[in-house]
Design an enzyme around this catalytic site. Structure first.
Site, PDB file in Angstrom:
ATOM      1  N   ASP A   8     -15.150  86.480  77.611  1.00 29.39           N
ATOM      2  CA  ASP A   8     -13.975  86.619  75.861  1.00 29.39           C
ATOM      3  C   ASP A   8     -14.355  87.787  75.243  1.00 29.39           C
ATOM      4  O   ASP A   8     -15.127  88.040  74.594  1.00 29.39           O
ATOM      5  CB  ASP A   8     -13.992  86.052  75.180  1.00 29.39           C
ATOM      6  N   ILE A   9     -13.452  88.907  75.640  1.00 31.88           N
ATOM      7  CA  ILE A   9     -13.159  90.208  74.999  1.00 31.88           C
ATOM      8  C   ILE A   9     -13.901  90.162  73.761  1.00 31.88           C
ATOM      9  O   ILE A   9     -13.760  91.060  72.879  1.00 31.88           O
ATOM     10  CB  ILE A   9     -12.324  91.032  74.863  1.00 31.88           C
ATOM     11  N   GLN A  58      -3.155  78.319  70.139  1.00 33.66           N
ATOM     12  CA  GLN A  58      -3.343  78.942  70.875  1.00 33.66           C
ATOM     13  C   GLN A  58      -2.377  80.180  70.912  1.00 33.66           C
ATOM     14  O   GLN A  58      -1.538  80.531  70.753  1.00 33.66           O
ATOM     15  CB  GLN A  58      -2.927  78.261  72.301  1.00 33.66           C
ATOM     16  N   HIS A  87      -6.880  77.362  78.919  1.00 33.40           N
ATOM     17  CA  HIS A  87      -8.048  77.798  78.861  1.00 33.40           C
ATOM     18  C   HIS A  87      -9.278  77.305  78.132  1.00 33.40           C
ATOM     19  O   HIS A  87      -8.584  76.882  77.067  1.00 33.40           O
ATOM     20  CB  HIS A  87      -8.401  78.893  79.032  1.00 33.40           C
ATOM     21  N   HIS A 135     -12.474  77.214  75.558  1.00 34.15           N
ATOM     22  CA  HIS A 135     -13.983  77.998  75.306  1.00 34.15           C
ATOM     23  C   HIS A 135     -15.037  77.819  75.391  1.00 34.15           C
ATOM     24  O   HIS A 135     -14.694  76.553  74.496  1.00 34.15           O
ATOM     25  CB  HIS A 135     -13.374  78.931  73.495  1.00 34.15           C
TER      26      HIS A 135
END
Ligand code: 5GP
Ligand code: ZN
Length: 151
Positions: free
Chosen positions: A39-40, A102, A108, A110
């Site tokens: 994740d960025i 979201q 997705h 995490h």
């Protein structure tokens, strides 16, 4: 808390572009149905996203096979996070819809390493209703399951 906002134009979902290799990502794992990448945002070091390869906006749009594959990949990634980062805690988080938290409308999950005082906070407003209320909720869900909810 700064929230990421996906500004992709309609039809150009950011995770679809990432799956297609049109935008770069630090990839961790991929298989026929899923992809895992860093994740960025890196809420904590080692924070990974597990996404479906196919565009499914939310969990409710994923097939049972995709949902199962995503959990299997999250499990694999969690074991890798333990081996590589050894955090004292680990959390799975999966948000659906803007009101569900979201921000990228492509299913997705995490995988988040957790540490003491890592700054992650939830409010979890417990209500503890009477048993009869719980039984009523369960009855509604059993009826929904019996009438078929898979499509
Ligand atoms: P959500 O808020 O939808 O549960 O999570 C979306 C996550 O996607 C955010 O944590 C955000 O940091 C991450 N993200 C958004 N755009 C990109 C991107 O282009 N690459 C990567 N690796 N992560 C992204
Ligand atoms: Zn997509």
């Amino acid at each position: 808390m700064p929230m990421f906002v996906d500004t992709s134009p309609p039809g150009q979902c950011i995770f679809c572009r990432l799956v297609a290799g049109e935008i770069p990502s630090a990839k961790v794992y991929e298989d026929a149905l899923t992809i895992a990448f860093m994740d960025i945002g890196q809420v904590t070091p080692g924070h990974v996203l597990v996404a479906t390869r196919r565009h499914a906006a939310t969990l409710l749009d994923a097939t049972p096979e995709e949902a199962a594959a995503a959990m299997q990949t999250a499990h694999r990634v969690a074991l890798a996070v333990r081996a590589a980062f050894d955090p004292p805690g680990l959390m799975l988080l999966q948000a659906n819809g803007a009101l569900g938290g979201q921000t990228v409308a492509h299913f997705h999950m995490h995988v988040v390493p957790r540490h003491e005082a890592d700054g992650i906070a939830f409010t979890w407003p417990r209500k503890e209703p009477p048993a009869a209320v719980l039984a009523g909720y369960a009855e509604r869900l059993r009826a929904a399951l019996q009438s078929g909810t898979r499509d």
